[in-house]
Design an enzyme around this catalytic site. Structure first.
Site, PDB file in Angstrom:
ATOM      1  N   ARG A 198       0.375  -0.787   0.028  1.00  0.00           N
ATOM      2  CA  ARG A 198      -0.725   0.126  -0.080  1.00  0.00           C
ATOM      3  C   ARG A 198       0.903   1.474   0.101  1.00  0.00           C
ATOM      4  O   ARG A 198       0.628   2.168  -0.634  1.00  0.00           O
ATOM      5  CB  ARG A 198      -0.834  -0.151   1.193  1.00  0.00           C
ATOM      6  N   HIS A 207       0.262   4.245  -2.392  1.00  0.00           N
ATOM      7  CA  HIS A 207       0.209   5.760  -2.348  1.00  0.00           C
ATOM      8  C   HIS A 207       1.010   6.754  -2.390  1.00  0.00           C
ATOM      9  O   HIS A 207       1.121   7.854  -2.761  1.00  0.00           O
ATOM     10  CB  HIS A 207       0.150   5.746  -0.339  1.00  0.00           C
ATOM     11  N   ASN A 211      -3.658   8.759   5.082  1.00  0.00           N
ATOM     12  CA  ASN A 211      -1.805   7.499   5.243  1.00  0.00           C
ATOM     13  C   ASN A 211      -1.998   8.012   6.892  1.00  0.00           C
ATOM     14  O   ASN A 211      -1.459   7.402   7.303  1.00  0.00           O
ATOM     15  CB  ASN A 211      -0.726   8.432   4.988  1.00  0.00           C
ATOM     16  N   HIS A 228      -6.047  -6.081  -2.598  1.00  0.00           N
ATOM     17  CA  HIS A 228      -7.068  -5.810  -1.413  1.00  0.00           C
ATOM     18  C   HIS A 228      -7.259  -7.574  -0.471  1.00  0.00           C
ATOM     19  O   HIS A 228      -8.254  -7.746  -0.186  1.00  0.00           O
ATOM     20  CB  HIS A 228      -8.558  -5.682  -1.247  1.00  0.00           C
TER      21      HIS A 228
HETATM   22  C1  HEM Z   1      -9.003   1.402  -5.788  1.00  0.00           C
HETATM   23  C2  HEM Z   1      -9.048   2.440  -5.197  1.00  0.00           C
HETATM   24  C3  HEM Z   1      -8.284   2.468  -3.155  1.00  0.00           C
HETATM   25  C4  HEM Z   1      -8.524   2.205  -1.994  1.00  0.00           C
HETATM   26  C5  HEM Z   1     -10.310   3.488  -2.435  1.00  0.00           C
HETATM   27  C6  HEM Z   1      -8.073   1.914  -1.220  1.00  0.00           C
HETATM   28  C7  HEM Z   1      -8.598   1.579   0.028  1.00  0.00           C
HETATM   29  C8  HEM Z   1      -8.347   1.495   1.272  1.00  0.00           C
HETATM   30  C9  HEM Z   1      -8.478   1.758   2.706  1.00  0.00           C
HETATM   31  C10 HEM Z   1      -9.747   2.760   2.925  1.00  0.00           C
HETATM   32  C11 HEM Z   1      -7.380   0.706   3.243  1.00  0.00           C
HETATM   33  C12 HEM Z   1      -7.656   0.420   4.625  1.00  0.00           C
HETATM   34  C13 HEM Z   1      -7.492   1.877   5.653  1.00  0.00           C
HETATM   35  C14 HEM Z   1      -7.000   1.987   6.843  1.00  0.00           C
HETATM   36  O1  HEM Z   1      -7.864   2.077   7.029  1.00  0.00           O
HETATM   37  O2  HEM Z   1      -6.528   1.577   7.460  1.00  0.00           O
HETATM   38  C15 HEM Z   1      -6.624   0.416   2.638  1.00  0.00           C
HETATM   39  C16 HEM Z   1      -6.206  -1.230   2.575  1.00  0.00           C
HETATM   40  C17 HEM Z   1      -5.008  -1.285   1.388  1.00  0.00           C
HETATM   41  N1  HEM Z   1      -4.884  -0.914   0.266  1.00  0.00           N
HETATM   42 FE1  HEM Z   1      -6.322   0.074  -0.889  1.00  0.00          FE
HETATM   43  N2  HEM Z   1      -7.281   1.134  -1.689  1.00  0.00           N
HETATM   44  C18 HEM Z   1      -7.313   1.534  -2.939  1.00  0.00           C
HETATM   45  C19 HEM Z   1      -6.515   0.131  -4.078  1.00  0.00           C
HETATM   46  C20 HEM Z   1      -5.477   0.073  -3.829  1.00  0.00           C
HETATM   47  C21 HEM Z   1      -4.644  -0.601  -4.431  1.00  0.00           C
HETATM   48  C22 HEM Z   1      -4.005   0.277  -6.058  1.00  0.00           C
HETATM   49  C23 HEM Z   1      -3.112  -0.914  -4.000  1.00  0.00           C
HETATM   50  C24 HEM Z   1      -1.920  -1.795  -4.376  1.00  0.00           C
HETATM   51  C25 HEM Z   1      -1.361  -1.971  -5.535  1.00  0.00           C
HETATM   52  C26 HEM Z   1      -3.714  -1.360  -2.184  1.00  0.00           C
HETATM   53  C27 HEM Z   1      -3.702  -1.784  -1.943  1.00  0.00           C
HETATM   54  C28 HEM Z   1      -4.030  -1.799   0.017  1.00  0.00           C
HETATM   55  C29 HEM Z   1      -3.401  -2.921   0.822  1.00  0.00           C
HETATM   56  C30 HEM Z   1      -2.436  -3.882   0.823  1.00  0.00           C
HETATM   57  C31 HEM Z   1      -4.280  -2.609   2.105  1.00  0.00           C
HETATM   58  C32 HEM Z   1      -3.859  -3.089   3.302  1.00  0.00           C
HETATM   59  C33 HEM Z   1      -2.739  -2.214   4.317  1.00  0.00           C
HETATM   60  C34 HEM Z   1      -2.850  -2.672   6.091  1.00  0.00           C
HETATM   61  O3  HEM Z   1      -2.852  -3.773   6.719  1.00  0.00           O
HETATM   62  O4  HEM Z   1      -1.564  -2.654   6.086  1.00  0.00           O
HETATM   63  N3  HEM Z   1      -4.773  -0.210  -2.275  1.00  0.00           N
HETATM   64  N4  HEM Z   1      -7.369   0.540   1.150  1.00  0.00           N
END
Ligand code: HEM
Ligand SMILES: *[C@@H]1O[C@H](CO)[C@@H](O)[C@H](O)[C@H]1NC(C)=O
Ligand SMILES: *[C@@H]1O[C@H](CO)[C@@H](O)[C@H](O)[C@H]1NC(C)=O
Ligand SMILES: *[C@@H]1O[C@H](CO)[C@@H](O)[C@H](O)[C@H]1NC(C)=O
Ligand SMILES: *[C@@H]1O[C@H](CO)[C@@H](O)[C@H](O)[C@H]1NC(C)=O
Length: 327
Positions: free
Chosen positions: A63, A67, A95, A194
């Site tokens: 992630r 970002h 972030n 995800h």
């Molecule tokens: C398409 C639009 C996207 C949205 C709206 C989105 C939104 C989010 C949100 C809200 C979270 C949880 C953050 C939290 O509550 O702390 C999250 C987690 C995550 N996102 Fe996305 N995301 C998107 C695309 C992506 C992309 C493109 C990637 C990587 C290629 C990605 C990888 C991740 C990962 C791996 C997590 C888990 C992180 C952790 O456990 O520390 N996301 N995302």
């Protein structure tokens, strides 16, 4: 041209093409082959030890790379601390209390500096680390061109504006991807990230109690998952930082179960489940649910695209010594 001068020209051409390091501003598969031959091994070891200590770190690093790339290109800007001349990205809405893994990148950078000082950018390290994170959790592997250089500034407001929100409609998210040279297919494919990691209750709580100001739960959320999530995230502010897995079935495995969850109305984020609300994206979700190898292949391709957004090369930017600060 006599034979010896022909040989000489061919030899010079060979030397130019094969032996000289790339001086034009371009990414290259062999960029660090002569200047930091152990780079991949060092990064892999650093990610491996971080994941061995805490499995979630794979998700967090992946992630972090996303970002980074979505704010003024992949330039390591997310790694910069605030200074007197700019407010950086670490405390931007998407972030703050959420982006993690900085210390893993620091530890890898320290090992890389030890082996090849002032040679490898923090941005390339983060890009490689994201690939290793996916691979080490069971996902695909892809080849990466390197030579990204580190930016010299960061922007909190750009991070707030350009990183997609889980509460905005697919149309808006797609528009953000399109403005980076990506397309709706990349939204569907990269959302497959995800399949690992966690989200805070604050990232999806409105779906549980007051969806779109209706006073009711999101009707697109399956009822047994709804009960579980209401247990994890009671309707009070004190539950905001509780965590739920993005993929409750195989939380730590990079597979295609994310798409299975969407097909069975079990996407965690509103933006996840929204991929089923559009016929084009839903068709892709159904395909990735059926064909895991198609997802694996396409994920690698989309990661390469994302990893080349707005990169600095050649003489632009710098090779930071410390990922937290501009040299
Ligand atoms: C398409 C639009 C996207 C949205 C709206 C989105 C939104 C989010 C949100 C809200 C979270 C949880 C953050 C939290 O509550 O702390 C999250 C987690 C995550 N996102 Fe996305 N995301 C998107 C695309 C992506 C992309 C493109 C990637 C990587 C290629 C990605 C990888 C991740 C990962 C791996 C997590 C888990 C992180 C952790 O456990 O520390 N996301 N995302
Ligand atoms: C291991 O993970 C824990 C969190 O689970 C963290 O607090 C700790 O700093 C990590 N240790 C190392 C050496 O990375
Ligand atoms: C790369 O690693 C090998 C052993 O793993 C070591 O002998 C060599 O010195 C390293 N090279 C550099 C440039 O650090
Ligand atoms: C979606 O984008 C439109 C046009 O830019 C904007 O007016 C609207 O507020 C956005 N919606 C959300 C929920 O962010
Ligand atoms: C939210 O409510 C508004 C107005 O009631 C409606 O136009 C919109 O389609 C709803 N959005 C979703 C995602 O259901």
């Amino acid at each position: 041209m006599d034979p010896s001068s022909l040989t000489h020209s061919l030899l010079s051409l060979f030397v130019l093409l094969v032996l000289s390091p790339p001086t034009t501003g371009q990414l290259d598969y062999k960029f660090y082959d002569s200047t930091c031959p152990n780079l991949t091994k060092i990064v892999r070891y650093g990610v491996w030890s971080a994941i061995t200590n805490e499995t979630r770190m794979a998700a967090s690093i992946l992630r972090l790379h996303f970002h980074d790339c979505f704010v003024n290109g992949c330039d390591g800007s997310i790694l910069l601390d605030d200074t007197s001349s700019f407010t950086g990205e670490k405390n931007a809405g998407p972030n703050r209390n959420s982006a993690r893994g900085f210390e893993v990148i620091d530890a890898i950078k320290a090992n890389v500096e030890n082996s090849c000082p002032s040679t490898v950018s923090c941005t390339d390290i983060l890009t490689l680390a994201a690939r290793e994170a996916v691979y080490l959790t069971g996902g695909p592997y892809w080849s990466l061109q390197l030579g990204r250089r580190d930016g010299t500034t960061a922007s909190q407001s750009a991070a707030n504006q350009q990183i997609p929100s889980p509460f905005e409609p697919l149309e808006n998210i797609t528009a953000k991807f399109t403005s980076k040279g990506l397309e709706m297919k990349d939204v569907v494919v990269l959302s497959g990230a995800h399949t690992i990691g966690f989200a805070k209750c604050s990232s999806f709580k409105p779906r549980l109690f007051n969806f779109n100001s209706t006073g009711k739960p999101d009707p697109s959320l399956g009822s047994s998952l709804l009960k579980d999530l209401q247990g994890t995230c009671p309707d009070q502010d004190s539950s905001d930082s509780n965590l739920a897995p993005l993929d409750p079935i195989t939380t730590n495995k990079f597979d295609n179960v994310y798409y299975k969850n969407l097909v069975s109305s079990s996407g965690l984020l509103q933006s996840d489940q929204a991929l089923m609300g559009d016929s084009n994206s839903a068709a892709m979700v159904n395909n990735y649910n059926k064909y895991p190898y198609l997802f694996a292949r396409d994920f690698g391709q989309s990661m390469v695209k994302m990893g080349s957004i707005g990169v600095l090369t050649g003489k632009d930017g710098e090779i930071r010594k410390n990922c937290h600060v501009v040299n």
